[in-house]
Every structure is written in structure tokens, then in C-alpha cells.
Design a protein around this motif. Sequence first.
Motif, mmCIF file in Angstrom:
data_model
loop_
_atom_site.group_PDB
_atom_site.id
_atom_site.type_symbol
_atom_site.label_atom_id
_atom_site.label_comp_id
_atom_site.label_asym_id
_atom_site.label_seq_id
_atom_site.Cartn_x
_atom_site.Cartn_y
_atom_site.Cartn_z
ATOM 1 N N ALA A 47 0.824 -1.224 0.000
ATOM 2 C CA ALA A 47 0.000 0.000 0.000
ATOM 3 C C ALA A 47 0.851 1.264 0.000
ATOM 4 N N GLY A 48 2.162 1.135 0.194
ATOM 5 C CA GLY A 48 3.032 2.315 0.239
ATOM 6 C C GLY A 48 3.612 2.504 1.620
ATOM 7 N N ILE A 49 4.787 3.151 1.697
ATOM 8 C CA ILE A 49 5.439 3.300 3.002
ATOM 9 C C ILE A 49 4.554 4.131 3.936
ATOM 10 N N LEU A 50 4.618 3.751 5.197
ATOM 11 C CA LEU A 50 3.718 4.364 6.177
ATOM 12 C C LEU A 50 3.891 5.887 6.243
ATOM 13 N N GLU A 51 5.151 6.377 6.216
ATOM 14 C CA GLU A 51 5.383 7.829 6.343
ATOM 15 C C GLU A 51 4.706 8.588 5.197
ATOM 16 N N LEU A 52 4.711 8.009 4.004
ATOM 17 C CA LEU A 52 4.051 8.695 2.884
ATOM 18 C C LEU A 52 2.539 8.662 3.080
ATOM 19 N N ARG A 53 2.025 7.507 3.510
ATOM 20 C CA ARG A 53 0.569 7.446 3.717
ATOM 21 C C ARG A 53 0.142 8.388 4.849
ATOM 22 N N GLU A 54 1.036 8.565 5.824
ATOM 23 C CA GLU A 54 0.713 9.544 6.895
ATOM 24 C C GLU A 54 0.677 10.958 6.318
#
Length: 382
Positions: free
Chosen positions: A69-76
Motif C-alpha cells: 500500500a506504500g510506506i507508512l510515512e508517505l501514507r501519513e
Amino acid sequence: MTMEFTDRVTRVEPSATLAISALATELEADGADVVDLSVGEPDFPTPQNIVDAGQEAMDAGHTGYTTSAGILELREAISQKLADDGLDHGTDEIIVTPGAKQALYEIVSALVQDGDEVVLLDPAWVSYEAMVKMAGGSLSRVDLSPHDFQLEPALDELSDAVSDDTELLIVNSPSNPTGAVYSDAALEGVRDLAVEHDVTVISDEIYKEITYGVEPTSLGTLEGMADRTVTVNGFSKAYSMTGWRLGYFAGPEELIDQAGKLHSHSVSSAVNFVQHAGIEALENTDEAVEEMVEAFEGRRDLVVDLLAEHDVDVAVPDGAFYMMLPVDDDDQAWCEGAIEDAHVATVPGSAFGTPGYARISYAASEERLREGIERLAAEGYL
Ligand code: PLP
């Protein structure tokens, strides 16, 4: 009998915008000086802080697979950006994709089954039709061209097109190819129909950051829309990152789960270091975006004025970097002639479902815009 996927793909046309760009490139290779007003990408370099962030991420070894789904920091960071727009999506309701196009493909493929009806607002971006057809869906289209490409005056027609048989409605504001930004009253009309007929709506907001004096509302912020809207956005246009391929979608968890399966089995994830550059884009690039938008606004005004000097009236766009030029009924022939005789590349309106127009992209320097319009006039195309 259901149509096989291969047959459906066979029946879909290649992207008209990419085909015209390829033709322009071919003519240039033969030595022609083509004014390319067909391209759907900003003519600015990617801001340096984003390039640096990408390079640093590569140097730091961010070159492997990431969470699908994509790296967590980017999704944040995306979750925060959506919150700034009034949308409430946690990181588990966001999927990062290699471009908004892939996001749209995954949503349409997850939602649309054989025979499902999808409503488009014409003129509509070229790939919606192809994606729906490849998924086996059928199209119902509402023509906004008699209304200066605005949706509010076309709500009665939209109401005729949407029914209990409608699965999906796609809204793109600011719009490619018209640059129209739909009013709040228009979006409320969409909401009323979507709720009445239990329709899911894709809100393609890829040009949301590129507007001139108007603030587009995100459809998902309207009462009743949070759990039936999938919001799509990407980095290509606002941050001049077309070749980096980075986009995302956010929506109800059930749909995210379904589309997420498709995502994990087709692309695995967006590129790792590109995702890191995306965080920098979202967090530290406001000034560069503002400057680019200001430049686009100046060019819009220039093109509108130059066309007026040739007695051509256009619906003045409030966003994106496109406008629709009224041309002959046979817009295909007009565009072919314009590129052959004047060496000016535009895209026929029929590619977007609206014959009689050519789409101009003003993502070009003022000098090239002047040159293009002068040539069209000199060759009798205005
Ligand atoms: N949606 C619209 C309306 C577009 O115009 C485009 C690109 O031209 C896209 C989505 C896809 O953008 P990308 O895949 O580059 O993020």
C-alpha cells in the motif's frame, strides 16, 4: 455470454493524447519545429528539493520493495494532506500507486463488472472510457459542452443519466480537458443523486492544486459522501513529476481491501525512493507549486486574449492547464491539418467524447504559445 478480456482490450483505442505527442516527436525527428500544445504535463522541472530527496533516498538504500500500500510515512503525509482538504482517511484507507492512472485502473477494475453502468461527464479524460470498457462496463455520458463545460446547468441531464442501474460516476474537477471547476451546488447535485441511487463516485482531483482564484471542494467532504467517494490524486501535475509515477487513492476500507488485492498482484508497490520523494513534495514544496500555478494563470490569460484577437471565444478555465478551442465539426481533420500545415499539435475533442473542439494545453512558454496561435491563424485554422 461475457466478453473475454482480450477482446475488450482489442476494442479500446490507444491514448489519443499520447498518440499525438508521438506524432509531434516523429515530426520533430524529421526536423520540423512543432509547437506542442498537446502535452498533459507541466513544462517545469521537478522542484530541486524533491529531486534531492529522491537521490538521498536512493543513496540511503531505499531501493527494495515496500509495503504494497506504500510506506507508512508517505501514507501519513497523504492522510494529513487529505485532512487539510477536509477528508478523513487513516493510513489503512490509502493506497499509493505508480501514478493516478494506475489508481483509477485499480478502482474501476475492482468496482465494475460485466454490464455495470458507469456515468461519465463529457468531455471526459481519455482513459476513463478505456478503463470502463476493459472492465466490461457500459457507459452513459452527459454532455457538458452546451453549458460551457459546467456541471451545475447540466444537473437535469445528469439526473436522467443516473439510475439504480448505475454502479459508478466519475467526476474530475478541475477537469481535463476543459479546465472547468465544478461549483459546490453542482457537487451537491452529484451527492443527491449518488445517495438516492446508491452510487459510488470517483473524485479525480489530480488538478486540485492548480486553480486560479477558486477553491475546489473535495466531493468526499459533502454530507453523505464519505463512505461512497474514492478520492484520487497524484504528484504528476502539482509537483511536475509525471515521469516519477506516483499517485494514490483513498476511500472506504472495503473498496481499499478489494482494490488492494489487485494492486499487490499487479504492481507490488510504487517505487521505493520515489515514495520518499513524495513525502518531501507534500511537506516542503508549497512555494514552488504557487509559482508554477501563477505562471499557468498568466499563460491562460495570454491564450484567452490572443484567441479573442482572432474572434475566438473560449470557456475560460478556472483550473488545470487546458482549454477547449471550438473548431470544425470534423475535429480530427482539423487537428491533423493543424499539425501537418502549421506544425501545431493539439488533441481532437472527439477523443474526450466531444467532437467540434480541440484541446489546447498551455503548459508551454508564453513565446511558444504566441508562436502556436500565430501559426494557426496564419494557416487559416482560427
Ligand atoms: N486523471 C486525469 C484527469 C489526468 O489528466 C491524468 C493525466 O493526464 C491522470 C489522471 C493520470 O495522471 P498520472 O498517472 O500521471 O498520475
